[in-house]
Design an enzyme around this catalytic site. Sequence first.
Site, PDB file in Angstrom:
ATOM      1  N   GLU A  43      -0.741 -49.655 -81.688  1.00  0.00           N
ATOM      2  CA  GLU A  43      -0.581 -51.025 -82.182  1.00  0.00           C
ATOM      3  C   GLU A  43      -1.932 -51.743 -82.297  1.00  0.00           C
ATOM      4  O   GLU A  43      -2.167 -52.472 -83.241  1.00  0.00           O
ATOM      5  CB  GLU A  43       0.354 -51.822 -81.257  1.00  0.00           C
ATOM      6  CG  GLU A  43       1.808 -51.420 -81.373  1.00  0.00           C
ATOM      7  CD  GLU A  43       2.363 -51.651 -82.782  1.00  0.00           C
ATOM      8  OE1 GLU A  43       1.889 -52.566 -83.479  1.00  0.00           O
ATOM      9  OE2 GLU A  43       3.252 -50.890 -83.188  1.00  0.00           O
ATOM     10  N   CYS A 198       9.286 -53.114 -99.468  1.00  0.00           N
ATOM     11  CA  CYS A 198       9.098 -54.544 -99.749  1.00  0.00           C
ATOM     12  C   CYS A 198       7.598 -54.836 -99.750  1.00  0.00           C
ATOM     13  O   CYS A 198       7.081 -55.613 -98.956  1.00  0.00           O
ATOM     14  CB  CYS A 198       9.829 -55.378 -98.697  1.00  0.00           C
ATOM     15  SG  CYS A 198       9.974 -57.102 -99.165  1.00  0.00           S
ATOM     16  N   CYS A 205      12.779 -53.393-105.165  1.00  0.00           N
ATOM     17  CA  CYS A 205      14.133 -53.890-104.845  1.00  0.00           C
ATOM     18  C   CYS A 205      15.219 -52.891-105.255  1.00  0.00           C
ATOM     19  O   CYS A 205      16.274 -52.824-104.619  1.00  0.00           O
ATOM     20  CB  CYS A 205      14.373 -55.229-105.528  1.00  0.00           C
ATOM     21  SG  CYS A 205      13.175 -56.474-105.065  1.00  0.00           S
ATOM     22  N   CYS A 208      15.888 -50.697-102.365  1.00  0.00           N
ATOM     23  CA  CYS A 208      15.822 -51.349-101.043  1.00  0.00           C
ATOM     24  C   CYS A 208      17.208 -51.453-100.413  1.00  0.00           C
ATOM     25  O   CYS A 208      18.171 -51.860-101.076  1.00  0.00           O
ATOM     26  CB  CYS A 208      15.219 -52.745-101.199  1.00  0.00           C
ATOM     27  SG  CYS A 208      15.146 -53.626 -99.637  1.00  0.00           S
ATOM     28  N   CYS A 214      19.427 -59.959-100.011  1.00  0.00           N
ATOM     29  CA  CYS A 214      18.134 -60.636 -99.936  1.00  0.00           C
ATOM     30  C   CYS A 214      18.107 -61.807-100.925  1.00  0.00           C
ATOM     31  O   CYS A 214      18.314 -61.606-102.126  1.00  0.00           O
ATOM     32  CB  CYS A 214      17.061 -59.589-100.281  1.00  0.00           C
ATOM     33  SG  CYS A 214      15.460 -60.271-100.636  1.00  0.00           S
TER      34      CYS A 214
HETATM   35  S1  SF4 Z   1      15.425 -56.656-101.985  1.00  0.00           S
HETATM   36 FE1  SF4 Z   1      14.306 -58.213-100.843  1.00  0.00          FE
HETATM   37  S2  SF4 Z   1      13.674 -57.161 -98.981  1.00  0.00           S
HETATM   38 FE2  SF4 Z   1      14.199 -55.586-100.473  1.00  0.00          FE
HETATM   39  S3  SF4 Z   1      12.288 -55.075-101.557  1.00  0.00           S
HETATM   40 FE3  SF4 Z   1      13.324 -56.651-102.747  1.00  0.00          FE
HETATM   41  S4  SF4 Z   1      12.419 -58.548-101.991  1.00  0.00           S
HETATM   42 FE4  SF4 Z   1      11.990 -57.007-100.454  1.00  0.00          FE
END
Ligand code: SF4
Length: 360
Positions: A43, A198, A205, A208, A214
């Site tokens: 970290e 992201c 997206c 995702c 989101c």
């Molecule tokens: S859906 Fe939302 S969390 Fe997922 S990549 Fe797109 S902006 Fe990011």
Amino acid sequence: MTLPFDSAWLRTFRRRLRAWYDRHARDLPWRGTRDPYAIWLSEIMLQQTQVETVKPYFQRFLAALPSIRALAEADEQQVLRLWEGLGYYRRARQLHQAARQIVADHEGRFPCDPQSVQRLPGIGRYTAGAILSMAFDQRRPILEANTVRVFSRLLAYSGQTTSAAGQKLLWAVAEAVLPARDVGRFNQALMELGSEVCRGRAPACEVCPAAGLCYAQLHGLQHEIPRPKPRPQFEEVAEAAVLVRRRGRVLLIQWPEGRRWAGLWDFPRFVVHSEKEAEIQRELVANVRRLTGVTISPGEHRKTLRHGVTRFRITLDCYDAEYVSHNGGGTENLVQKWLRPAELEHYPLSSTGRKLARLV
Ligand code: SF4
């Protein structure tokens, strides 16, 4: 604080994120361990440094100093040499001090209560949360660059993420999304999502696991959120470094406490103000004398290096010089050594210092 997530949203988000991470987690050398020392080391190294850069440093450091006790007993010069090239050397010195504190106060065992952890040098709320969740499976939130981006997009938060209000909100989200168990893995999944999907400039997206949940994506705002930070103002600085030679050896100084590269060794270097050759030569003589007490006869210009440190853009001109005489330690009273070229290998140098060492 009321957040726009109900329990059904949270359940779905957790389930999808876990399933995605099971399939896509990268195999990194610090993953899969519950050793708080290895997690802590990773970290600290990963702060402001890319994963690919950290990998070999992490493995080398752990092989040389495999436990908190080994780190505490190590010489600071060894720690800095192992860190050399990673930058932000304060991290290494604080890691070393913290290891000594753990040996003195906790019998060499990493503490598992957040107050004791945050009292250690170099460990703030984020690092404490990461170690406590990953090593001890405590339900502790984390907030760093990747998760700031993920959370602000999940919420479609258009405020400044570094403001007090933004931080309060994002920490509250970081806590609210956590499951009851396997928290360390979940925190890693959140960071992985921010790093691999992201992403800052190109959020993916379409692949995702949070798509449809989101708010930024639902409103087409993923490219506007988070709001960009104000650009830092850079300052141009001209510096010089001098390779002073004397009978096959070269002069090095050690930067003292409170200086940019505290603990590291370097060739005498300083800011220069002149642009004309004759005046620069006078500055070289005066500054080497000020730093070391050594009078030099300046020689040829050898190399120009350009590099950035925090908000400074530095142009570093390197000169050869011959030793003439020595009167005391100079007004700065720095620790100094005359080293043979082969000995430079054993001393921790700044990145530019190491490049100049190759000229010697
Ligand atoms: S859906 Fe939302 S969390 Fe997922 S990549 Fe797109 S902006 Fe990011």
